[in-house]
Design an enzyme around this catalytic site. Structure first.
Site, PDB file in Angstrom:
ATOM      1  N   ASP A  46      87.091  34.998  64.293  1.00 39.72           N
ATOM      2  CA  ASP A  46      86.676  36.369  63.974  1.00 39.72           C
ATOM      3  C   ASP A  46      87.921  37.266  63.870  1.00 39.72           C
ATOM      4  OD1 ASP A  46      87.336  36.569  66.660  1.00 39.72           O
ATOM      5  OD2 ASP A  46      85.514  37.655  67.236  1.00 39.72           O
ATOM      6  N   SER A  47      89.100  36.676  64.101  1.00 37.95           N
ATOM      7  CA  SER A  47      90.353  37.374  63.792  1.00 37.95           C
ATOM      8  C   SER A  47      90.415  37.715  62.304  1.00 37.95           C
ATOM      9  CB  SER A  47      91.567  36.526  64.190  1.00 37.95           C
ATOM     10  OG  SER A  47      91.465  35.225  63.672  1.00 37.95           O
ATOM     11  N   ASP A  85      83.578  30.649  64.629  1.00 36.04           N
ATOM     12  CA  ASP A  85      83.831  31.509  65.793  1.00 36.04           C
ATOM     13  C   ASP A  85      82.700  32.532  65.905  1.00 36.04           C
ATOM     14  OD1 ASP A  85      85.300  32.364  67.947  1.00 36.04           O
ATOM     15  OD2 ASP A  85      86.694  33.582  66.774  1.00 36.04           O
ATOM     16  N   LYS A 115      82.831  28.145  68.585  1.00 31.09           N
ATOM     17  CA  LYS A 115      83.638  28.599  69.724  1.00 31.09           C
ATOM     18  C   LYS A 115      83.100  29.941  70.167  1.00 31.09           C
ATOM     19  CE  LYS A 115      87.808  30.701  69.214  1.00 31.09           C
ATOM     20  NZ  LYS A 115      87.515  31.991  69.870  1.00 31.09           N
ATOM     21  N   GLU A 117      83.776  33.191  73.304  1.00 37.44           N
ATOM     22  CA  GLU A 117      84.725  33.716  74.296  1.00 37.44           C
ATOM     23  C   GLU A 117      84.049  33.916  75.649  1.00 37.44           C
ATOM     24  OE1 GLU A 117      86.589  37.307  72.881  1.00 37.44           O
ATOM     25  OE2 GLU A 117      87.279  36.367  71.030  1.00 37.44           O
ATOM     26  N   GLU A 184      94.131  31.235  75.937  1.00 44.19           N
ATOM     27  CA  GLU A 184      94.955  32.145  75.123  1.00 44.19           C
ATOM     28  C   GLU A 184      95.812  33.061  75.999  1.00 44.19           C
ATOM     29  OE1 GLU A 184      92.922  34.315  72.035  1.00 44.19           O
ATOM     30  OE2 GLU A 184      94.674  35.574  71.624  1.00 44.19           O
TER      31      GLU A 184
END
Ligand code: KIV
Length: 290
Positions: A46-47, A85, A115, A117, A184
């Site tokens: 999602d970056s 993501d 993925k 978070e 990260e």
């Protein structure tokens, strides 16, 4: 063409202490370059919100944004393990919503896994998605979707209390059924301890040596100019190359250098025939006007 790798290959690679190479991609060209370059995994992060959509954070990114980019990446890298993501608010609200949205990545965008978070607090979501038969990668440490709570894009686990909480997160993610975890912006000493503790592969982005490395394509290719994290090694400056190329194009057009005779399609019948047709056309139009 190399055989597409999957979960069992990644587990074997960990056993054999072989590094997994992982990069983000958001579009067809970068995905296809990555596959040609022999990458093991691609993350459609999602970056993309920051690297290609121009937001100053990832939170505005929607499921529809992600799915659209995932589909383009899949077309560019049909033979690579690709991770979708989960964007902000696609899994936080409930297990049901998390499973539904994770399923969309697999069903609509042909992703291999997802993925999400978070550590201890997202374990019910991880469990629910795994129970639906979808492979999950956890993500702890600097988690950009909660950068507001973390006080910005800051390294995590640098003091003992915070490092301990991260270790609890890592264990919880493994126990919830994630098949691997991404750490990260964490000190390498803490990552090393997490690797000793866990049996699943531990991947790193800015967290030192691990079972594999992830890099954001915009950072390593020099496409993203807003800021470059300390942990990035830049391998190219594509922004500079692209800007210089566009500057040269602007100059060529302004100076009449482009297009030249090399860049046009010439007629395939004698020019006299065209001159005749042009004259006839004008005469016909003049007659119509009278
Ligand atoms: O969206 C992304 O690219 C990520 C990385 C920062 C790990 O989640």
């Amino acid at each position: 063409m190399a055989k597409k790798k999957g979960i069992l290959d990644f587990i074997k690679m960990k056993e054999k202490m072989e590094q997994v190479t992982w990069i983000t991609a958001y579009d067809y060209p970068v995905a296809s370059f990555a596959e040609q370059a022999g990458i093991d995994m691609i993350l459609v992060g999602d970056s993309l919100g920051m690297v290609v959509l121009g937001y100053d954070k990832t939170n505005p990114v929607t499921m529809e944004d992600c799915l659209s980019h995932c589909k383009a990446v899949r077309r560019g890298a049909p033979n690579t393990w690709i991770v979708g993501d989960m964007p902000f608010m696609s899994y936080q609200v409930s297990d049901e919503k998390a499973v539904y949205n994770a399923g969309r990545f697999i069903k609509e965008a042909d992703m291999d896994c997802i993925k999400l978070e978070g550590g201890v607090r997202v374990t019910p979501r991880i469990r629910a998605i795994v129970d639906a038969g979808i492979p999950v990668i956890g993500h702890i440490g600097l988690t950009p979707q909660s950068s507001g709570q973390l006080g910005g894009f800051k390294a995590q686990g640098r003091d003992v209390k915070n490092a301990r909480a991260l270790i609890e997160d890592a264990l919880a993610v493994q126990e919830a059924g994630a098949y691997s975890i991404l750490v990260e912006a964490v000190p390498p000493e803490v990552t090393a301890f997490i690797r000793e503790l866990l049996t699943i592969p531990v991947y790193s982005i800015g967290a030192g040596p691990a079972d594999g490395q992830l890099v954001i394509c915009g950072d390593m290719l020099g496409l993203f100019q807003a800021f470059t994290p300390k942990f990035v090694k830049q391998y190219a400056n594509v922004a500079e190359i692209e800007t210089e190329a566009i500057r040269a194009y602007v100059r060529d057009v302004q100076e009449g250098i482009f297009p030249s005779d090399d860049h046009v399609y010439h007629v395939i019948e004698p020019m006299e025939e065209f001159e005749k047709m042009f004259q006839e056309f004008i005469s016909e139009k003049e007659t119509e006007i009278k």
